[in-house]
Structure formats: structure tokens, C-alpha cells
Write a protein that holds these residues in place. Structure first.
Motif, PDB file in Angstrom:
ATOM      1  N   PRO A   1       0.793  -1.239   0.000  1.00  0.00           N
ATOM      2  CA  PRO A   1       0.000   0.000   0.000  1.00  0.00           C
ATOM      3  C   PRO A   1       0.827   1.293   0.000  1.00  0.00           C
ATOM      4  N   GLY A   2       1.923   1.341   0.692  1.00  0.00           N
ATOM      5  CA  GLY A   2       2.748   2.545   0.728  1.00  0.00           C
ATOM      6  C   GLY A   2       3.549   2.786  -0.537  1.00  0.00           C
ATOM      7  N   ARG A   3       3.633   1.779  -1.404  1.00  0.00           N
ATOM      8  CA  ARG A   3       4.423   1.895  -2.642  1.00  0.00           C
ATOM      9  C   ARG A   3       3.562   1.997  -3.905  1.00  0.00           C
ATOM     10  N   ARG A   4       2.269   1.937  -3.751  1.00  0.00           N
ATOM     11  CA  ARG A   4       1.379   1.997  -4.914  1.00  0.00           C
ATOM     12  C   ARG A   4       1.386   3.393  -5.521  1.00  0.00           C
ATOM     13  N   ARG A   5       1.445   3.444  -6.840  1.00  0.00           N
ATOM     14  CA  ARG A   5       1.396   4.695  -7.585  1.00  0.00           C
ATOM     15  C   ARG A   5       0.306   4.579  -8.643  1.00  0.00           C
ATOM     16  N   LYS A   6      -0.476   5.615  -8.791  1.00  0.00           N
ATOM     17  CA  LYS A   6      -1.525   5.619  -9.809  1.00  0.00           C
ATOM     18  C   LYS A   6      -0.888   5.827 -11.172  1.00  0.00           C
ATOM     19  N   LYS A   7      -1.300   5.001 -12.143  1.00  0.00           N
ATOM     20  CA  LYS A   7      -0.805   5.141 -13.502  1.00  0.00           C
ATOM     21  C   LYS A   7      -1.883   4.692 -14.487  1.00  0.00           C
ATOM     22  N   PRO A   8      -1.906   5.287 -15.672  1.00  0.00           N
ATOM     23  CA  PRO A   8      -2.904   4.906 -16.681  1.00  0.00           C
ATOM     24  C   PRO A   8      -2.568   3.551 -17.302  1.00  0.00           C
ATOM     25  N   MET A   9      -3.518   2.630 -17.261  1.00  0.00           N
ATOM     26  CA  MET A   9      -3.308   1.285 -17.786  1.00  0.00           C
ATOM     27  C   MET A   9      -4.468   0.875 -18.685  1.00  0.00           C
ATOM     28  N   ALA A  10      -4.150   0.012 -19.632  1.00  0.00           N
ATOM     29  CA  ALA A  10      -5.152  -0.562 -20.535  1.00  0.00           C
ATOM     30  C   ALA A  10      -5.246  -2.053 -20.255  1.00  0.00           C
ATOM     31  N   PHE A  11      -6.457  -2.576 -20.294  1.00  0.00           N
ATOM     32  CA  PHE A  11      -6.690  -4.002 -20.116  1.00  0.00           C
ATOM     33  C   PHE A  11      -7.036  -4.583 -21.480  1.00  0.00           C
ATOM     34  N   LEU A  12      -6.261  -5.575 -21.920  1.00  0.00           N
ATOM     35  CA  LEU A  12      -6.455  -6.205 -23.224  1.00  0.00           C
ATOM     36  C   LEU A  12      -6.795  -7.668 -23.045  1.00  0.00           C
ATOM     37  N   GLY A  13      -7.573  -8.188 -23.985  1.00  0.00           N
ATOM     38  CA  GLY A  13      -7.911  -9.608 -23.991  1.00  0.00           C
ATOM     39  C   GLY A  13      -7.668 -10.184 -25.374  1.00  0.00           C
ATOM     40  N   PRO A  14      -7.296 -11.465 -25.455  1.00  0.00           N
ATOM     41  CA  PRO A  14      -7.117 -12.096 -26.759  1.00  0.00           C
ATOM     42  C   PRO A  14      -8.429 -12.117 -27.533  1.00  0.00           C
ATOM     43  N   GLU A  15      -8.349 -12.009 -28.843  1.00  0.00           N
ATOM     44  CA  GLU A  15      -9.556 -11.954 -29.665  1.00  0.00           C
ATOM     45  C   GLU A  15     -10.438 -13.192 -29.523  1.00  0.00           C
ATOM     46  N   GLY A  16      -9.849 -14.347 -29.378  1.00  0.00           N
ATOM     47  CA  GLY A  16     -10.628 -15.577 -29.287  1.00  0.00           C
ATOM     48  C   GLY A  16     -10.976 -15.975 -27.863  1.00  0.00           C
ATOM     49  N   GLY A  17     -10.718 -15.094 -26.924  1.00  0.00           N
ATOM     50  CA  GLY A  17     -10.938 -15.413 -25.516  1.00  0.00           C
ATOM     51  C   GLY A  17      -9.642 -15.867 -24.871  1.00  0.00           C
ATOM     52  N   GLY A  18      -9.600 -15.824 -23.578  1.00  0.00           N
ATOM     53  CA  GLY A  18      -8.397 -16.231 -22.862  1.00  0.00           C
ATOM     54  C   GLY A  18      -8.053 -15.238 -21.770  1.00  0.00           C
ATOM     55  N   ARG A  19      -6.834 -15.303 -21.323  1.00  0.00           N
ATOM     56  CA  ARG A  19      -6.397 -14.509 -20.184  1.00  0.00           C
ATOM     57  C   ARG A  19      -6.100 -13.060 -20.560  1.00  0.00           C
ATOM     58  N   GLU A  20      -6.683 -12.150 -19.815  1.00  0.00           N
ATOM     59  CA  GLU A  20      -6.489 -10.714 -20.017  1.00  0.00           C
ATOM     60  C   GLU A  20      -5.110 -10.305 -19.512  1.00  0.00           C
ATOM     61  N   TRP A  21      -4.543  -9.237 -20.102  1.00  0.00           N
ATOM     62  CA  TRP A  21      -3.280  -8.689 -19.607  1.00  0.00           C
ATOM     63  C   TRP A  21      -3.369  -7.174 -19.569  1.00  0.00           C
ATOM     64  N   ILE A  22      -2.497  -6.573 -18.772  1.00  0.00           N
ATOM     65  CA  ILE A  22      -2.516  -5.116 -18.640  1.00  0.00           C
ATOM     66  C   ILE A  22      -1.244  -4.533 -19.241  1.00  0.00           C
ATOM     67  N   VAL A  23      -1.398  -3.321 -19.786  1.00  0.00           N
ATOM     68  CA  VAL A  23      -0.316  -2.640 -20.489  1.00  0.00           C
ATOM     69  C   VAL A  23      -0.395  -1.150 -20.171  1.00  0.00           C
ATOM     70  N   PRO A  24       0.746  -0.480 -20.021  1.00  0.00           N
ATOM     71  CA  PRO A  24       0.694   0.975 -19.860  1.00  0.00           C
ATOM     72  C   PRO A  24      -0.040   1.607 -21.041  1.00  0.00           C
ATOM     73  N   LEU A  25      -0.902   2.537 -20.751  1.00  0.00           N
ATOM     74  CA  LEU A  25      -1.766   3.138 -21.763  1.00  0.00           C
ATOM     75  C   LEU A  25      -0.987   3.757 -22.921  1.00  0.00           C
ATOM     76  N   GLU A  26       0.167   4.355 -22.644  1.00  0.00           N
ATOM     77  CA  GLU A  26       0.929   5.013 -23.711  1.00  0.00           C
ATOM     78  C   GLU A  26       1.521   4.031 -24.722  1.00  0.00           C
ATOM     79  N   ALA A  27       1.541   2.732 -24.409  1.00  0.00           N
ATOM     80  CA  ALA A  27       2.100   1.731 -25.326  1.00  0.00           C
ATOM     81  C   ALA A  27       1.078   1.194 -26.322  1.00  0.00           C
ATOM     82  N   ILE A  28      -0.198   1.516 -26.161  1.00  0.00           N
ATOM     83  CA  ILE A  28      -1.270   0.949 -26.983  1.00  0.00           C
ATOM     84  C   ILE A  28      -1.417   1.691 -28.306  1.00  0.00           C
ATOM     85  N   ARG A  29      -1.565   0.922 -29.392  1.00  0.00           N
ATOM     86  CA  ARG A  29      -1.816   1.465 -30.736  1.00  0.00           C
ATOM     87  C   ARG A  29      -2.908   0.647 -31.397  1.00  0.00           C
TER      88      ARG A  29
END
Length: 83
Positions: free
Chosen positions: A35-63
Motif C-alpha cells: 500500500p505505501g508503494r502503490r502509484r496511480k498510472k494509466p493502464m489498458a486491459f487487453l484480452g485475446p480476440e478468441g478469448g483467454g487470459r487478459e493482460w494489462i499494459v501501460p496506456l501510452e504503449a497501446i496502438r
């Protein structure tokens, strides 16, 4: 920049993986961090097109990768108008 208006778009995560944008959280805090080390940052949640496990990526990396978006330089539809 990708926004919540682009949810459902096909996107690339900057590491070569392509998925569907599921959510955008601009003030995401990683629950795995102490809790003392958490920093707020913009993130995107992506999922595979055919279904499967979601992953997170920094928002600025998404195209966007849809064929209709190629002329936009990686910007999604929500980026029109300079957002």
C-alpha cells in the motif's frame, strides 16, 4: 492516445501482441504492490480476440491495428479531433 471510447477496438501492446481493448483505467493502482508503494498510472486491459487470459499494459504503449485505422498513425477512432 487510446481512451475508453475505444473499448472493443483491436490494439497492439507495443510488444507485438494484438488483442481487444477491454478497459482503460487512468488511475490504476497495482494491488500486488504494498500500500505505501502503490502509484496511480494509466493502464489498458487487453484480452485475446478468441478469448483467454487478459493482460494489462501501460496506456501510452497501446496502438490501434484495425485496417480502418491504418491511416491514423496508430490512433484509434476516439483520437479524432486531437485527443
Amino acid at each position: 492516445m487510446v481512451t475508453s471510447a475505444d473499448i472493443g477496438s483491436r490494439v497492439s501492446d507495443g510488444a507485438g501482441r494484438v488483442g481487444v481493448l477491454r478497459d482503460v483505467i487512468t488511475d490504476y493502482e497495482d494491488p500486488a504492490e504494498l500500500p505505501g508503494r502503490r502509484r496511480k498510472k494509466p493502464m489498458a486491459f487487453l484480452g485475446p480476440e478468441g478469448g483467454g487470459r487478459e493482460w494489462i499494459v501501460p496506456l501510452e504503449a497501446i496502438r490501434c491495428v484495425d485496417a480502418t485505422d491504418f491511416g491514423r498513425g496508430g490512433e484509434c477512432a476516439g483520437d479524432e479531433g486531437g485527443r
